[in-house]
Design an enzyme around this catalytic site. Structure first.
Site, PDB file in Angstrom:
ATOM      1  N   LYS A  40     -15.929   4.497   2.997  1.00 51.29           N
ATOM      2  CA  LYS A  40     -14.958   3.651   3.701  1.00 51.29           C
ATOM      3  C   LYS A  40     -15.636   2.805   4.778  1.00 51.29           C
ATOM      4  O   LYS A  40     -16.696   2.248   4.557  1.00 51.29           O
ATOM      5  CB  LYS A  40     -13.810   4.502   4.237  1.00 51.29           C
ATOM      6  N   ARG A  43      -1.294  -7.569   7.665  1.00 54.70           N
ATOM      7  CA  ARG A  43      -2.448  -8.388   7.273  1.00 54.70           C
ATOM      8  C   ARG A  43      -2.710  -8.315   5.767  1.00 54.70           C
ATOM      9  O   ARG A  43      -3.029  -9.301   5.118  1.00 54.70           O
ATOM     10  CB  ARG A  43      -3.690  -7.972   8.049  1.00 54.70           C
ATOM     11  N   ARG A  47       0.854  -1.198   0.000  1.00 49.92           N
ATOM     12  CA  ARG A  47       0.000   0.000   0.000  1.00 49.92           C
ATOM     13  C   ARG A  47       0.887   1.245   0.000  1.00 49.92           C
ATOM     14  O   ARG A  47       0.591   2.248   0.627  1.00 49.92           O
ATOM     15  CB  ARG A  47      -0.927   0.017   1.232  1.00 49.92           C
ATOM     16  N   GLY A  71      -6.800  -4.784  -0.965  1.00 49.29           N
ATOM     17  CA  GLY A  71      -7.134  -6.201  -0.864  1.00 49.29           C
ATOM     18  C   GLY A  71      -8.281  -6.573  -1.789  1.00 49.29           C
ATOM     19  O   GLY A  71      -8.551  -7.756  -2.013  1.00 49.29           O
ATOM     20  N   GLN A 116     -10.127   1.034  -3.358  1.00 50.14           N
ATOM     21  CA  GLN A 116     -10.381   0.562  -1.994  1.00 50.14           C
ATOM     22  C   GLN A 116     -11.832   0.755  -1.583  1.00 50.14           C
ATOM     23  O   GLN A 116     -12.447  -0.093  -0.979  1.00 50.14           O
ATOM     24  CB  GLN A 116      -9.467   1.301  -1.013  1.00 50.14           C
ATOM     25  N   TRP A 126      -9.823  -7.060  11.459  1.00 47.08           N
ATOM     26  CA  TRP A 126      -9.601  -6.590  10.084  1.00 47.08           C
ATOM     27  C   TRP A 126      -9.952  -5.111   9.953  1.00 47.08           C
ATOM     28  O   TRP A 126      -9.320  -4.349   9.227  1.00 47.08           O
ATOM     29  CB  TRP A 126     -10.452  -7.432   9.114  1.00 47.08           C
ATOM     30  N   ARG A 185       2.885   5.578   3.802  1.00 47.53           N
ATOM     31  CA  ARG A 185       2.979   4.172   4.190  1.00 47.53           C
ATOM     32  C   ARG A 185       4.112   3.533   3.414  1.00 47.53           C
ATOM     33  O   ARG A 185       4.159   3.614   2.216  1.00 47.53           O
ATOM     34  CB  ARG A 185       1.707   3.434   3.799  1.00 47.53           C
ATOM     35  N   ASP A 218      -9.903  -1.543  10.830  1.00 47.72           N
ATOM     36  CA  ASP A 218      -9.022  -0.626  11.560  1.00 47.72           C
ATOM     37  C   ASP A 218      -9.789   0.330  12.462  1.00 47.72           C
ATOM     38  O   ASP A 218      -9.211   0.956  13.346  1.00 47.72           O
ATOM     39  CB  ASP A 218      -8.211   0.209  10.561  1.00 47.72           C
TER      40      ASP A 218
HETATM   41  C1  GLC Z   1      -7.447  -0.801   4.750  1.00 44.85           C
HETATM   42  C2  GLC Z   1      -6.245  -1.460   5.363  1.00 44.85           C
HETATM   43  C3  GLC Z   1      -6.563  -2.890   5.769  1.00 44.85           C
HETATM   44  C4  GLC Z   1      -7.801  -2.930   6.628  1.00 44.85           C
HETATM   45  C5  GLC Z   1      -8.958  -2.220   5.956  1.00 44.85           C
HETATM   46  C6  GLC Z   1     -10.195  -2.128   6.819  1.00 44.85           C
HETATM   47  O1  GLC Z   1      -7.755  -1.416   3.549  1.00 44.85           O
HETATM   48  O2  GLC Z   1      -5.172  -1.461   4.453  1.00 44.85           O
HETATM   49  O3  GLC Z   1      -5.489  -3.448   6.480  1.00 44.85           O
HETATM   50  O4  GLC Z   1      -8.117  -4.277   6.877  1.00 44.85           O
HETATM   51  O5  GLC Z   1      -8.556  -0.909   5.616  1.00 44.85           O
HETATM   52  O6  GLC Z   1     -10.057  -1.276   7.900  1.00 44.85           O
END
Ligand code: GLC
Length: 808
Positions: A631, A364, A348, A705, A685, A486, A358, A488
């Site tokens: 988000k 993770r 990232r 991801g 994202q 997972w 970053r 944050d």
């Molecule tokens: C971002 C972070 C990831 C986390 C996600 C959800 O994508 O990179 O590590 O799991 O946010 O908060």
């Protein structure tokens, strides 16, 4: 609205209108010499690190967007009119100026046509090299002789540490030098005296330098001073030297530098001439000149281009599908995997949004990234996996980031309150995926150090991962969420409990039991299954809310994600993971996925939760800082979309899996790019949900991801071609009206031709498979039945035996 199309034969996305709603970008180079480039040639370059090695500038989030970059200006010496070989930065009116951008695998080609002059610029970094080519072909399509003056432009940083470059001006404005050191060679240096004293210094430390060379035409002028080229009140749109018609031959001495060479082309009607710029890091004389001597011919540049393309296309060859759905084909055959490979490379760290804040491999995310690339690059996946496993601490948790200087065995473990609860549970997805892909079962016996000293086999590391959570259980016998699961943004208090991690743990225990059995460790298998029983009981006792599973339990006992709570009533992850971990009963699985459909599905994907947080305190749910529908605050978090697809395929709902897949894959937005706005060829994202004012807008392209899970869900669950330890499972779950599909799959160095037939138009169920004409009455083909070139025909049918139990 449409801005381009997919050219899968060439593995390119072709942008036919340059005025895209956001910059549509691509990557060049490698993890050593990396570059980002947009459809308008904006972008930057970096050596090893986007943060510490940024040698070429981009002004992020600026106006106009994403400038500067790698520019060629073309000037008609007759009338003084000038334009750029990419639409921006000059930005001629689009009724007079035509442009096409082809983003390919680690190269980008931009063509332009204006007033009888065509140009084609191709940008790439040769494999394993620390320099880039900008190749420019100019064609006179008019009927008179044309005199075109060409100027290049890029802006070098004053310090490669990007923050220092931007903020420490009392220092950085006094250390840069630019000079002409050969007929066609420019030299740039930062803190040059240190290099003069210590020529042994490696570039990128105290000494930073770049070089630029012009090939194919004499350098008739140059500027190394940005101020001289642009002019104090000039702009990228109207650089003073181009307006005036000539460079000033400036040698930067302090202030800012730029990479400008000037060349003159006289073109007969119909004539094409080619020139190229080479730009690299390190000392111009000691290194640059040698590179120019070796690589500075068009023939060599052609060869390097071919090598580059072959290398990337070979990786893409690991999985090629022809399905009835074009969007899925584009995703699987080119862009989904390319996205995964780029994300694997850069984690990232570097994009138009990640601009250096970053660095390193976020734990993770990087473990999950392995799922997307195991088939294409199994060796590199193994290497990365070992590195990630060595980031586990002796207590079973992990360091948050594997930095460039990470030294396994000699790191300090994070403080107890700094551990995340999910980090090492991702092993149970990534490790079996890699082992089943490679067939390297002995990987479980490989000894790998712990980050903070000591070592264990991979199998031992897996056990510690489970124990880490088992040793940190909350009041209800569910794993503590710790600093974050997972998500944050979830703040449960140190002893609050995460149901998401409970499901991960359940999957981990199942997987561990399976591996233990295979290793002949029956006691271990029994231990894991017993722990799982206890966990199951606790889950059932506390976590089913009638229509869905709860989200989590706070340290003070508050239960989140229930029908009675006002905000964040239903949480996506705990529904899909209830299915993926097989924790849900069949009835619960059906009901909770119905709730997902009803409460979380939008035309643009599945929301992470609903309704959004507005009143909830930020110390409990920090996603309240995000606007509603964005988000983690009830946005469509694309990382999770593949989970929705996987869960539905596991339940046999091919139509719904398809619907969720189509809602979230970028390619499906090609014709409505104005909604999604970001590149239709790569993931982003977050997508704004229907709780926002801009539903469908997608942000933070490329590094997410989302790439991994989307590609993995489509290839291994929807198309259902899933390596097992001893064989290849073919168990698709597709839209019922598909007649079938074909796949070319590389697996354990064999090229397999797979055809799936669906004559009865069902979603799931394999009746039998023919392998080179031999019938197999199962969905798994034993590895011994397969050879390079095997032809496999899998027949779906209503009489299918029940589907085998699958791992994630
Ligand atoms: C971002 C972070 C990831 C986390 C996600 C959800 O994508 O990179 O590590 O799991 O946010 O908060």
């Amino acid at each position: 609205m449409k801005y381009g199309y997919f050219d899968d034969d060439k593995a390119e996305y072709v942008i036919t209108r340059p005025d895209t709603p956001t910059s549509w970008s691509n990557y060049l180079g490698s993890t050593v010499y990396g570059a980002v480039i947009t459809n308008n040639a904006g972008g930057y370059g970096f050596y090893k690190s986007g943060a510490q090695g940024r040698f070429m500038r981009l002004r992020f989030n600026a106006v106009p967007m994403d400038q500067p970059g790698r520019y060629f200006y073309l000037r008609d010496q007759e009338d003084g009119d000038f334009w750029s070989a990419s639409w921006q930065p000059v930005g001629k009116p689009l009724d007079q100026y035509k442009s096409e951008c082809r983003h390919g695998t680690a190269y980008t080609t931009i063509t332009s046509e204006y007033k009888g002059i065509k140009s084609e610029t191709k940008y790439y970094v040769p494999l394993g090299q620390n320099f880039e080519y900008w190749r420019l072909k100019v064609t006179n399509t008019s009927d008179k002789v044309r005199k075109i003056r060409v100027f290049s432009y890029c802006e070098f940083s004053n310090q490669w540490n990007t923050t220092q470059d931007q903020v420490n001006l009392q220092y950085s404005l006094f250390i840069v030098k630019g000079e002409k050191v050969g007929d066609n060679l420019l030299r740039y240096s930062i803190q040059d005296n240190l290099y003069i004293q210590h020529p042994e210094y490696e570039v990128g430390g105290a000494y930073m330098s770049e070089w630029v060379a012009l090939i194919g035409t004499p350098m008739t002028g140059f500027d190394t001073s940005r101020e001289a080229f642009i002019g104090t009140y000039g702009s990228y749109e109207h650089p003073k030297a181009v307006v005036d018609g000539a460079c000033t031959n400036s040698e930067a001495f302090g202030d800012n530098s730029c990479g400008t060479v000037q060349g003159d082309l006289e073109l007969q009607p119909g004539e094409t001439k080619e020139i190229m710029l080479m730009l690299g890091i390190d000392d111009a004389l000691a290194v640059g000149q040698k590179i120019v001597n070796e690589f500075g011919t068009f023939k060599r540049a052609d060869e390097e281009f071919e090598k580059l393309v072959n290398n990337w296309h070979a990786k893409l060859g690991s999985f090629k599908a022809i399905t009835p759905d074009e969007d899925i084909n584009h995703t699987v055959n080119v862009w989904g995997l390319y996205n995964c490979l780029i994300t694997f490379a850069w984690s990232r760290a570097a994009s138009l949004v990640y601009n250096g804040e970053r660095d390193g491999l976020g734990y993770r995310d990087s473990v999950q990234d392995i799922l997307g690339v195991s088939a294409a690059i199994p060796e590199e996946a193994e290497e990365r996996l070992v590195r990630m496993i060595s980031g586990q601490c002796q207590n079973g948790g992990a360091v948050p980031v594997i930095s460039k200087d990470f030294n396994a065995g000699h790191e300090k473990a994070p403080k107890p309150e700094e551990f995340r609860s999910d980090d090492c549970e991702w092993f149970f997805n990534a490790v079996p995926c890699y082992v089943a892909e490679s067939g390297n079962f002995d990987f479980y016996n490989k000894v790998v150090p712990y980050a903070d000293g000591g070592e264990a086999t991979v199998y031992g590391h897996l056990k510690r991962a489970l124990e880490f959570n088992l040793e940190r259980m909350g009041a209800d016998g569910l794993p503590c969420g710790l600093l974050a699961d997972w998500n944050d943004c979830l703040k449960l208090g140190y002893h609050g409990e995460s149901l998401f991690v409970a499901f991960q743990l359940r999957l981990g225990l199942t997987t561990y039991a399976d591996i233990s059995e295979r290793l002949g460790k029956k006691d271990e298998a029994a231990w894991a299954l017993k722990e799982r029983d206890t966990l199951d009981a606790n889950i059932q006792k506390k976590c089913w809310d009638g229509k869905w599973f709860i989200w989590a339990v706070g340290e003070d006992g508050t239960v989140y994600g229930t029908q009675t709570i006002e905000e964040g009533q239903i949480y996506f992850n705990t529904q899909v993971w209830a299915v993926m971990s097989s924790a849900a009963t069949a009835e619960q699985a059906r009901i909770c996925m119905e709730s997902v459909k009803e409460k979380l599905a939008t035309p643009y994907g599945l929301m992470l939760c609903a309704p959004p947080f507005v009143k909830t305190r930020s110390d409990i749910m920090s996603s309240v800082v995000f606007l509603p529908g964005i988000k983690e605050n009830a946005g469509i978090f694309n990382h999770t979309q593949g989970w929705g697809v996987i869960a539905e395929t596991m339940l046999g709902n091919g139509d719904r899996a398809y619907e969720y897949c189509k809602a979230s894959i970028p390619a499906a937005y090609n014709d409505k790019a104005e909604i999604r706005q970001s590149e239709p060829y790569v993931v982003g994202q977050t997508t704004y949900s229907t709780f926002s004012k801009r539903p469908g807008n997608t942000r933070t392209s490329w590094l997410s991801g989302a790439g991994t899970w989307s590609y993995y869900a489509i290839t291994q669950y929807m198309l259902g071609i899933k390596p097992q330890y001893d064989g290849l499972l073919i168990d698709p779950c597709i839209k019922h009206d598909w007649d079938g599909f074909t796949v070319e799959r590389r697996w354990r160095k064999m090229n397999l031709h797979i055809e799936v037939k669906n004559p009865q138009h069902i979603c799931k169920g394999i009746e039998y498979i023919e392998v080179d004409g031999k019938r197999i009455d199962a969905a798994v083909i034993p590895v011994s039945e397969l050879k390079d070139g095997s032809k496999i025909v899998a027949y779906m049918g209503k009489d299918a035996k029940s589907s085998p139990v699958e791992r994630v």
